[in-house]
Write a protein that holds these residues in place. Structure first.
Motif, mmCIF file in Angstrom:
data_model
loop_
_atom_site.group_PDB
_atom_site.id
_atom_site.type_symbol
_atom_site.label_atom_id
_atom_site.label_comp_id
_atom_site.label_asym_id
_atom_site.label_seq_id
_atom_site.Cartn_x
_atom_site.Cartn_y
_atom_site.Cartn_z
ATOM 1 N N PRO A 238 0.815 -1.226 0.000
ATOM 2 C CA PRO A 238 0.000 0.000 0.000
ATOM 3 C C PRO A 238 0.846 1.271 0.000
ATOM 4 O O PRO A 238 1.968 1.294 0.512
ATOM 5 C CB PRO A 238 -0.809 -0.110 1.302
ATOM 6 N N PHE A 239 0.291 2.314 -0.558
ATOM 7 C CA PHE A 239 0.868 3.653 -0.456
ATOM 8 C C PHE A 239 0.947 4.015 1.027
ATOM 9 O O PHE A 239 -0.029 3.860 1.766
ATOM 10 C CB PHE A 239 -0.039 4.637 -1.205
ATOM 11 N N PRO A 240 2.111 4.463 1.503
ATOM 12 C CA PRO A 240 2.291 4.646 2.956
ATOM 13 C C PRO A 240 1.469 5.770 3.583
ATOM 14 O O PRO A 240 1.412 5.867 4.810
ATOM 15 C CB PRO A 240 3.791 4.927 3.091
ATOM 16 N N HIS A 241 0.848 6.595 2.767
ATOM 17 C CA HIS A 241 0.046 7.697 3.310
ATOM 18 C C HIS A 241 -1.405 7.561 2.846
ATOM 19 O O HIS A 241 -2.031 8.546 2.430
ATOM 20 C CB HIS A 241 0.629 9.040 2.885
ATOM 21 N N ILE B 216 10.277 15.444 -9.681
ATOM 22 C CA ILE B 216 11.064 14.389 -10.318
ATOM 23 C C ILE B 216 11.981 14.978 -11.382
ATOM 24 O O ILE B 216 13.096 14.484 -11.593
ATOM 25 C CB ILE B 216 10.156 13.280 -10.912
ATOM 26 N N GLY B 217 11.555 16.061 -12.025
ATOM 27 C CA GLY B 217 12.426 16.724 -12.985
ATOM 28 C C GLY B 217 13.672 17.280 -12.317
ATOM 29 O O GLY B 217 14.790 17.147 -12.831
ATOM 30 N N ALA C 275 13.381 20.210 -4.826
ATOM 31 C CA ALA C 275 12.428 19.103 -4.956
ATOM 32 C C ALA C 275 11.812 18.758 -3.604
ATOM 33 O O ALA C 275 10.602 18.522 -3.490
ATOM 34 C CB ALA C 275 13.120 17.882 -5.551
ATOM 35 N N ALA C 276 12.647 18.743 -2.573
ATOM 36 C CA ALA C 276 12.165 18.403 -1.230
ATOM 37 C C ALA C 276 11.198 19.445 -0.689
ATOM 38 O O ALA C 276 10.357 19.138 0.171
ATOM 39 C CB ALA C 276 13.353 18.249 -0.282
ATOM 40 N N ALA C 277 11.298 20.668 -1.193
ATOM 41 C CA ALA C 277 10.432 21.755 -0.723
ATOM 42 C C ALA C 277 9.125 21.853 -1.510
ATOM 43 O O ALA C 277 8.255 22.659 -1.163
ATOM 44 C CB ALA C 277 11.182 23.080 -0.810
ATOM 45 N N CYS C 278 8.980 21.047 -2.547
ATOM 46 C CA CYS C 278 7.752 21.094 -3.348
ATOM 47 C C CYS C 278 6.553 20.640 -2.523
ATOM 48 O O CYS C 278 6.677 19.799 -1.624
ATOM 49 C CB CYS C 278 7.881 20.189 -4.579
ATOM 50 N N GLU C 279 5.395 21.184 -2.850
ATOM 51 C CA GLU C 279 4.151 20.782 -2.197
ATOM 52 C C GLU C 279 3.457 19.755 -3.099
ATOM 53 O O GLU C 279 2.949 20.110 -4.162
ATOM 54 C CB GLU C 279 3.236 21.991 -1.990
ATOM 55 N N PRO C 280 3.448 18.486 -2.709
ATOM 56 C CA PRO C 280 2.883 17.456 -3.597
ATOM 57 C C PRO C 280 1.376 17.584 -3.746
ATOM 58 O O PRO C 280 0.664 17.838 -2.776
ATOM 59 C CB PRO C 280 3.257 16.144 -2.901
ATOM 60 N N VAL D 247 8.748 13.792 -3.682
ATOM 61 C CA VAL D 247 9.228 14.745 -2.678
ATOM 62 C C VAL D 247 9.904 14.008 -1.528
ATOM 63 O O VAL D 247 10.980 14.414 -1.054
ATOM 64 C CB VAL D 247 8.060 15.625 -2.180
ATOM 65 N N GLU D 248 9.308 12.917 -1.095
ATOM 66 C CA GLU D 248 9.904 12.161 0.010
ATOM 67 C C GLU D 248 11.226 11.522 -0.402
ATOM 68 O O GLU D 248 12.150 11.423 0.413
ATOM 69 C CB GLU D 248 8.913 11.112 0.510
#
Length: 258
Positions: free
Chosen positions: A6-9, A206-207, A234-239, A248-249
């Motif tokens: 499963p998707f973890p969230h 991802i880009g 990338a880590a600061a992006c809001e998914p 992002v994770e």
């Protein structure tokens, strides 16, 4: 086959047919997929964006037609991010690649049929090793399919990201001379493709990640700072959905590891 991990969230995203349709252009900025009219296909996409990848794949296959694209994307994204067993990952990539190849044969103007064939085959190639994949002739198939996707859909940012990655990985594996002569891989082309992709889709986590990886492969230590900055962006992006959350994770985990 065993149930998918499963998707973890689970539960964090609650898309339905109406919200997917309303937010379509934002959710599909990267792959430029046309918004379907079939409610069953839209429901499959809602499952996908919620991170219910196994259900999305089944719903897409059940809907048929443009639903095949949902199934291919859900399968490939699940295999890439969540499947823990390498053999199963490779099998899933090949399933998606073969379905997309058949879809492209039936719908040669369908850019995402070509794209998902290339994406799944490319990830399969990474799994067995880029060198082995090149020896088996898979590199040319990936390159041709991505170039076809871009020709059919000029604003396909994700295809540019994948093609930029192809050029970088080939050069990283066999060198610029052999890569260019044998496989048509070029450093300048790789970097240009990433830059174009991020102009089309500036918020693509991802880009940013793949561009950073390519810079390190192609330029080495002198580009480490820029690569780190791209990972930080990338880590600061809001998914906006489950897949973007995984991107992002991934960036955050990589930064923590460093």
């Amino acid at each position: 086959m065993a149930r998918w991990t499963p998707f973890p969230h689970a539960g964090d995203y609650r898309f339905d047919v109406a919200s997917v349709k309303n937010l379509w252009s934002q959710l599909h900025f990267g792959d430029a997929e046309p918004c379907p009219h079939d409610a069953a296909v839209l429901q499959a996409w809602a499952l996908y964006h919620n991170g219910e990848f196994e259900q999305a794949a089944a719903a897409g296959l059940g809907a048929g037609g443009p639903g095949i694209t949902v199934a291919n994307k859900a399968t490939a994204i699940y295999a890439n991010y969540l499947e823990p067993k390498e053999r199963t990952r490779l099998d899933l990539f090949m399933q998606a690649a073969e379905r997309a190849q058949a879809q492209a044969a039936q719908e040669p103007a369908n850019a995402n049929a070509w794209y998902w064939h290339a994406y799944a085959l490319g990830r399969y190639s990474q799994g067995i090793s880029v060198g082995k994949a090149l020896a088996q002739g898979l590199g040319g198939k990936v390159k041709n399919a991505l170039e076809t996707a871009i020709a059919l859909s000029p604003r396909h940012a994700d295809a540019r990201i994948a093609l930029g990655t192809f050029h970088a990985e080939v050069i990283d594996k066999v060198g610029a001379l052999i890569g260019g002569m044998t496989y048509g891989a070029k450093k300048d082309t790789s970097l240009q493709l990433f830059q174009e992709a991020l102009r089309i889709h500036p918020g693509s986590a991802i880009g940013m990640i793949e561009y950073a990886n390519a810079l390190v492969m192609l330029e080495g230590e002198p580009k480490m700072q820029q690569a780190t900055q791209l990972y930080e962006q990338a880590a600061a992006c809001e998914p906006r959905d489950a897949r973007e959350r995984l991107d992002v994770e991934m960036a955050r985990v990589e930064l923590e590891a460093d």
